[in-house]
Design a protein around this motif. Sequence first.
Motif, PDB file in Angstrom:
ATOM      1  N   GLN A  92      -0.671   1.096  -8.918  1.00 59.19           N
ATOM      2  CA  GLN A  92      -2.074   0.927  -8.546  1.00 59.19           C
ATOM      3  C   GLN A  92      -3.020   1.118  -9.720  1.00 59.19           C
ATOM      4  OE1 GLN A  92      -2.706   3.594  -5.295  1.00 59.19           O
ATOM      5  NE2 GLN A  92      -1.090   2.659  -4.092  1.00 59.19           N
ATOM      6  N   THR A 140       0.792  -1.224   0.000  1.00 53.70           N
ATOM      7  CA  THR A 140       0.000   0.000   0.000  1.00 53.70           C
ATOM      8  C   THR A 140       0.826   1.277   0.000  1.00 53.70           C
ATOM      9  OG1 THR A 140      -0.092   0.240   2.376  1.00 53.70           O
ATOM     10  CG2 THR A 140      -1.717  -1.197   1.396  1.00 53.70           C
ATOM     11  N   VAL A 162      -0.496  -4.591  -7.441  1.00 55.49           N
ATOM     12  CA  VAL A 162      -1.048  -3.403  -6.797  1.00 55.49           C
ATOM     13  C   VAL A 162       0.082  -2.530  -6.269  1.00 55.49           C
ATOM     14  CG1 VAL A 162      -2.395  -2.586  -4.849  1.00 55.49           C
ATOM     15  CG2 VAL A 162      -3.212  -4.505  -6.203  1.00 55.49           C
ATOM     16  N   VAL A 212      -8.227  -3.020  -6.139  1.00 54.65           N
ATOM     17  CA  VAL A 212      -7.099  -2.502  -5.363  1.00 54.65           C
ATOM     18  C   VAL A 212      -7.457  -2.347  -3.896  1.00 54.65           C
ATOM     19  CG1 VAL A 212      -5.628  -0.503  -5.040  1.00 54.65           C
ATOM     20  CG2 VAL A 212      -6.018  -1.383  -7.311  1.00 54.65           C
TER      21      VAL A 212
END
Lengths: 362, 296
Positions: free
Chosen positions: B177, B34, B173, B187
């Motif tokens: 993204q 992330t 991801v 995502v």
Amino acid sequence: MFHRESGYFKTTYAADGGLYPLPIAKWTVLCLLTLFVALPVLTTSLLGAGSAEYYVSIVNLILIAVVGALGLNILVGYTGQISIGHAGFMSVGAYTAANLAVKFDLPFWLTLPAGGLMAAAIGIIVGIPSLRIKGLYLAIATLAAQLIIEWIINHTPAISGGSQASIEVARPTVFGYPLKTQRELYYFLLFFAVLAIVGTLNLVRSRIGRAFVAIRDQDIAAEIIGINIFRYKLTAFAISSFYAGVTGVLYTYYLGIANYENFLITTSIDYLAMIIIGGLGSVLGSILGAVFVTLLPIVIRLTMENFGTLLFTTAELNNIIPAMRLGIFGLLIIVFLVLEPEGLNRLWRNIRNYFRVWPFSY
Amino acid sequence: MDWQFTFLLIGNGVLIGLMYSLIALGFVIVYKATDAINFAQGEFVMLAALLSAAMIVLMELPFWIGVIVAVIGMVSFSFGLERVVLRPLLGRPIVAVIMATIGLAAILRGLGPMIFGAETRSISLPVGDEPIYLGPFILQPVQVTGALVALFFLGGFTWFFLKSRMGVAMRAVADNQQVAQAMGINVERYFALAWAMAGIVSALGGVVWGAMLGVDVHVALIGLKVFPVVILGGLDSIVGAVVGGLIVGIVENLAAGYLDPLVGGGTKDFAPYVLMIIALMVRPYGIFGKRKIERV
């Protein structure tokens, strides 16, 4: 009365960037200054000497915090460099001044800039990696700097003054007159807080300040238009840590003791919270944040002492108050980040704009 | 030179280092998937330890139930966190994410002892206390268990990222993204999954570290050890977490063994940061880290 801009037209860049954008601003500043100068006298006559002493002591803490928050905001808010080691720089300033004051018997007008300069020197060293790394890596590097500074101070008796790592310092003397009470210290601190505010206001609208903002917004583009990134990043670190060093010295003189426990990593986070809650990249925001964060624990303590006894015993309260302070603190940081990233400064501007166009909506 | 002593220090360093990598793994997974940074990793571990201690010590449930409760609790906690705090911060400057997790750390540090009590509790792993003698090494069973758990997870996550379908999607991801979304990968679901995985790792880390140190607020201090580990190894590399953990573990043990008598203690907490500063100067992206290239 809210339409105070009407009728004033700026025709030069100098007027547009002026320290007082409108004539009324001069009067506002003058009024505020008179109010602040008269504050100890006013509180004494209104509340009596005893409680005036207490309230002024809170204001004193705010004044010290303002200096530190302004410094951190120059680095984080204006230049976009993260620092979790601000309290480390404060301790450098504090111990430099304390050692000079005790060992060489120097007066505050020498130890104060010396503390600031020493912190600036350390700040430049810590800032050196900022050319190669940024964002998260820089945050971690400054965190490491904080822990290393803490460790060195704690393990070097020559710096920390032996047991408890604390050095007692005499209160500052102005023209042979020692400042003893909170109300006398207030003027001492007010002077430096005002100096810091005016200094920052002038810095951020100068060539250096504009370079800082350019680096924050787009560092690569800034380099292309000819800003020497490395030099300005180090300048930002130096100025910011100078402020931090001065904050440390002010704390030392205010408390009468230099102690590393006042400059742990939680203090760094307090100052980060100040500029985030107040508003990143704004002088007024730093001041509002410093006021807010300094008052918050006091308000929490008062509320809990008055109403907490309904739910908890006194012994429990002693554990709960610091825990609540930490929790509410973290919550406020997150709430401001998610809902109002520009902080109290933005809220204040919103309110002002509302009344400026009132009764119309635009 | 006393080789027996050196071997002892290195052996302990390896075990502690592997336990550090278990904590660092949670950090790496979140960052890898992330690009968010979790400054509250240590507080996650503390929360898990408090949860399991509350189950095992206060409610006197069997050990395994405590572990399961900790895992479930941490997974739902990180799910909620991702939804409430981190999703609104997507696309905001990195300072915002760092500060949000610092704020979170403050909340957990404040509320943890308020809810679970401030006293130190001890939980014990069902492995006994007899030290294991292995040639020149003397090993503590708690540390051995911790190291084995760490190794198991490290292997598992390596397999997951390299071979499984979800792991490959997660790497996509992490890499880009927008492209991942265009290829039909959900995502947001993978963000939540990454946080959940970090929750599982922190939960087990919390149980093992809690068993070793005793459960109270101080468990959160391990979070400070995560940074040298991941910086040395590389922020987005699972192998890096292991190597970084081993380096930090061995270096701090050797420093404690050989430097402490010279300077009077405390080098254990100091040496990893010096090492980290050097690493940042020489090789900022770590040993296995991916070098980010910036274009105008």
